[in-house]
Design a protein around this motif. Structure first.
Motif, PDB file in Angstrom:
ATOM      1  N   ILE A 212       8.345   2.246  -8.751  1.00 61.91           N
ATOM      2  CA  ILE A 212       7.571   3.224  -8.000  1.00 61.91           C
ATOM      3  C   ILE A 212       8.315   3.532  -6.708  1.00 61.91           C
ATOM      4  O   ILE A 212       9.113   2.724  -6.226  1.00 61.91           O
ATOM      5  N   GLU A 213       8.074   4.707  -6.155  1.00 62.01           N
ATOM      6  CA  GLU A 213       8.658   5.021  -4.842  1.00 62.01           C
ATOM      7  C   GLU A 213       8.033   4.119  -3.797  1.00 62.01           C
ATOM      8  O   GLU A 213       6.823   3.854  -3.826  1.00 62.01           O
ATOM      9  N   ALA A 214       8.861   3.638  -2.878  1.00 63.12           N
ATOM     10  CA  ALA A 214       8.342   2.693  -1.890  1.00 63.12           C
ATOM     11  C   ALA A 214       9.221   2.677  -0.657  1.00 63.12           C
ATOM     12  O   ALA A 214      10.369   3.135  -0.671  1.00 63.12           O
TER      13      ALA A 214
ATOM     14  N   TYR B 143      13.076   2.583  -4.331  1.00 64.43           N
ATOM     15  CA  TYR B 143      12.197   2.303  -5.459  1.00 64.43           C
ATOM     16  C   TYR B 143      11.966   0.805  -5.585  1.00 64.43           C
ATOM     17  O   TYR B 143      12.899   0.003  -5.469  1.00 64.43           O
ATOM     18  N   LEU B 144      10.731   0.483  -5.821  1.00 66.01           N
ATOM     19  CA  LEU B 144      10.289  -0.899  -5.928  1.00 66.01           C
ATOM     20  C   LEU B 144       9.920  -1.181  -7.373  1.00 66.01           C
ATOM     21  O   LEU B 144       9.172  -0.413  -7.990  1.00 66.01           O
ATOM     22  N   PHE B 145      10.472  -2.269  -7.929  1.00 65.75           N
ATOM     23  CA  PHE B 145      10.115  -2.639  -9.285  1.00 65.75           C
ATOM     24  C   PHE B 145       8.822  -3.444  -9.259  1.00 65.75           C
ATOM     25  O   PHE B 145       8.696  -4.402  -8.494  1.00 65.75           O
ATOM     26  N   VAL B 146       7.862  -3.013 -10.092  1.00 68.77           N
ATOM     27  CA  VAL B 146       6.571  -3.694 -10.168  1.00 68.77           C
ATOM     28  C   VAL B 146       6.497  -4.436 -11.504  1.00 68.77           C
ATOM     29  O   VAL B 146       6.311  -3.806 -12.552  1.00 68.77           O
ATOM     30  N   PRO B 147       6.684  -5.754 -11.503  1.00 70.49           N
ATOM     31  CA  PRO B 147       6.714  -6.499 -12.769  1.00 70.49           C
ATOM     32  C   PRO B 147       5.468  -6.305 -13.623  1.00 70.49           C
ATOM     33  O   PRO B 147       5.565  -6.233 -14.851  1.00 70.49           O
ATOM     34  N   THR B 148       4.283  -6.215 -12.993  1.00 67.26           N
ATOM     35  CA  THR B 148       3.052  -6.081 -13.778  1.00 67.26           C
ATOM     36  C   THR B 148       2.963  -4.725 -14.470  1.00 67.26           C
ATOM     37  O   THR B 148       2.292  -4.586 -15.500  1.00 67.26           O
ATOM     38  N   LEU B 149       3.643  -3.717 -13.921  1.00 67.94           N
ATOM     39  CA  LEU B 149       3.645  -2.382 -14.528  1.00 67.94           C
ATOM     40  C   LEU B 149       4.890  -2.127 -15.372  1.00 67.94           C
ATOM     41  O   LEU B 149       4.944  -1.135 -16.109  1.00 67.94           O
ATOM     42  N   HIS B 150       5.900  -3.011 -15.223  1.00 67.17           N
ATOM     43  CA  HIS B 150       7.186  -2.859 -15.932  1.00 67.17           C
ATOM     44  C   HIS B 150       7.846  -1.522 -15.630  1.00 67.17           C
ATOM     45  O   HIS B 150       8.444  -0.890 -16.501  1.00 67.17           O
ATOM     46  N   ARG B 151       7.740  -1.076 -14.393  1.00 70.24           N
ATOM     47  CA  ARG B 151       8.380   0.183 -13.999  1.00 70.24           C
ATOM     48  C   ARG B 151       8.604   0.205 -12.489  1.00 70.24           C
ATOM     49  O   ARG B 151       8.129  -0.667 -11.756  1.00 70.24           O
TER      50      ARG B 151
ATOM     51  N   ALA C 228      18.875   7.453 -13.972  1.00 73.70           N
ATOM     52  CA  ALA C 228      19.109   6.609 -15.144  1.00 73.70           C
ATOM     53  C   ALA C 228      18.359   5.289 -15.022  1.00 73.70           C
ATOM     54  O   ALA C 228      17.783   4.782 -15.993  1.00 73.70           O
ATOM     55  N   LEU C 229      18.328   4.724 -13.817  1.00 73.50           N
ATOM     56  CA  LEU C 229      17.597   3.473 -13.602  1.00 73.50           C
ATOM     57  C   LEU C 229      16.109   3.678 -13.866  1.00 73.50           C
ATOM     58  O   LEU C 229      15.474   2.878 -14.564  1.00 73.50           O
ATOM     59  N   LEU C 230      15.547   4.747 -13.341  1.00 70.86           N
ATOM     60  CA  LEU C 230      14.123   5.016 -13.509  1.00 70.86           C
ATOM     61  C   LEU C 230      13.766   5.305 -14.952  1.00 70.86           C
ATOM     62  O   LEU C 230      12.636   5.077 -15.387  1.00 70.86           O
ATOM     63  N   ALA C 231      14.745   5.799 -15.721  1.00 74.18           N
ATOM     64  CA  ALA C 231      14.511   6.100 -17.137  1.00 74.18           C
ATOM     65  C   ALA C 231      14.784   4.898 -18.045  1.00 74.18           C
ATOM     66  O   ALA C 231      14.746   5.012 -19.267  1.00 74.18           O
TER      67      ALA C 231
ATOM     68  N   ARG D  37       0.841  -1.188   0.000  1.00 69.86           N
ATOM     69  CA  ARG D  37       0.000   0.000   0.000  1.00 69.86           C
ATOM     70  C   ARG D  37       0.885   1.251   0.000  1.00 69.86           C
ATOM     71  O   ARG D  37       1.458   1.615   1.036  1.00 69.86           O
ATOM     72  N   PRO D  38       1.026   1.890  -1.168  1.00 69.64           N
ATOM     73  CA  PRO D  38       1.923   3.055  -1.258  1.00 69.64           C
ATOM     74  C   PRO D  38       1.542   4.194  -0.325  1.00 69.64           C
ATOM     75  O   PRO D  38       2.416   4.943   0.125  1.00 69.64           O
TER      76      PRO D  38
END
Length: 388
Positions: A113-115, A103-111, A64-67, A7-8
């Motif tokens: 998010i801050e976490a 930052y947390l990688f969300v596989p279903t979103l392929h990006r 760079a990672l986020l991009a 839960r963000p």
């Protein structure tokens, strides 16, 4: 596998499985009647889920990672999720007393998010510079992790002279070590050339062949200095004094090595801690151009399939060499989960350690990289006290 959610808005991790609550890093996954939108499939074992793996990177690398401009790092992170773990990426400043913000990688979103997450089970150090590792934020983060018993893989970059000293402490490694020592003056160079006639000069903190020179004596006073991209003749070694005084340099004696089709080659050995010892994950081979100083591809070296030289390599001896070297490195630098070694092969199958690197670069061989991801996830699971 079971599913947990994040839960963000509250930073809470939850699970609606009746078997909970579950241990998650240094915290817990709380029970919930309904899962939020962000969910992750994770492994569960003995009341723990994950592992939760922290990936520590330079603050300047975050954008760079986020991009999407850090493809190798993203591949590692994706592999953690695929293996049933969760990865949270942060800079050193994001590691707190009880939680990590990043930052947390969300596989279903392929990006990403801050976490926020509890302190991880294990942290994989991919900070890109020695200077940042020596900074106050990194030192504070490392101390924080140590205080909570969180393994840090790997703690720091190696200096070549420190590696040599560590390996030199084991007599069994002496036949595999080339004479190596710091040089600070032209007098030092003269003494080395009188004894060996041809030596390598390397920056103590250099990488990828940067700051590498080959020095060959022509007479008591003259020498040829070869470097990636060219060479220069010196009538006096005094002319090199300003170079070696500009940074920490070491001298290393030249080894008479095997050749393939008239060209020098050496091995790039990738190793990981596995079941209580360091073992070989993959072996790459790099061949030098006829006149080249180095085999590094970055400076014109060529990738050679291992099968071409496989029959020339004593693989059992190489495995022993890697295990012994890893043990000595661990004594000197703390836990070393991963390293790569540049190994020379003599004309009689002798093995020479040129240098060892704490943070291996990406290998060009896809099969080695695939095996690397597998070994990293086994390592993370082992350090998190799980069965890989």
């Amino acid at each position: 596998m079971l599913t947990i959610g994040y839960r963000p808005d509250t930073g809470e991790w939850v699970c609606n499985s009746p078997g909970g609550p579950y241990r998650f890093g240094s915290g817990w996954v709380a029970p919930a009647a309904v899962l939020p939108d962000l969910v992750f499939p994770v492994r569960e074992q003995d009341g723990r889920v994950g592992p939760l793996v922290g990936v520590l990177i330079s603050a300047s690398s975050l954008s760079a990672l986020l991009a999407g401009k850090k493809p190798w790092l993203e591949t590692v992170i994706r592999s953690i999720h695929k293996a049933g773990g969760i990865s949270v990426v942060s800079a050193a400043a994001g590691i707190g007393e009880k939680t990590v913000s990043g930052y947390l990688f969300v596989p279903t979103l392929h990006r990403f998010i801050e976490a926020a997450a509890p302190l991880p089970d294990v942290v994989y150090n991919r900070v890109k510079s020695r200077e940042e590792e020596e900074s106050e934020p990194f030192q504070t983060a490392a101390a924080q992790l140590s205080a909570h018993g969180v393994p840090l893989v790997n703690r720091s970059f190696f200096r070549k002279s420190d590696v040599y000293d560590a390996l030199r402490s084991d007599r069994r490694l002496w036949p595999h070590l080339l004479p190596t020592a710091p040089v600070q003056t032209a007098t030092d160079l003269r003494a080395w050339l009188r004894q060996y006639s041809c030596i390598y000069l390397k920056r103590d903190d250099g990488a990828r062949g940067m700051g590498l020179f080959r020095l060959t004596a022509l007479s008591e006073t003259e020498a040829i200095c070869e470097y990636p991209g060219g060479q220069k003749r010196f009538c006096s070694l005094d002319a090199l004094a300003s170079l070696i005084q500009s940074g920490r340099y070491i001298a290393q004696a030249l080894a008479e090595t095997d050749e393939w089709n008239g060209r020098r080659y050496d091995l790039r050995v990738l190793a990981h801690w596995h079941n209580g010892r360091h073992t070989i994950t993959g072996i790459g081979v790099r061949s030098a151009d006829v006149e080249s100083v180095t085999t590094h591809v970055f400076h014109g070296g060529t990738i050679l399939p291992y099968k071409e030289v496989k029959e020339r390599i004593d693989e059992a001896a190489l495995e022993r060499l890697i295990a012994l070297s890893g043990a000595r490195l661990g004594e000197r630098f703390g836990f070393v989960g991963e390293f790569s070694a540049d190994i020379g092969v003599g004309s009689e199958q002798q093995l020479y350690i040129y240098e060892i690197n704490a943070k291996p670069m990406v290998f060009d061989e896809p099969e080695i990289e695939a095996r690397r991801l597998e070994r990293l996830n086994q390592l993370f699971a082992e350090l998190a006290h799980r069965t890989p």
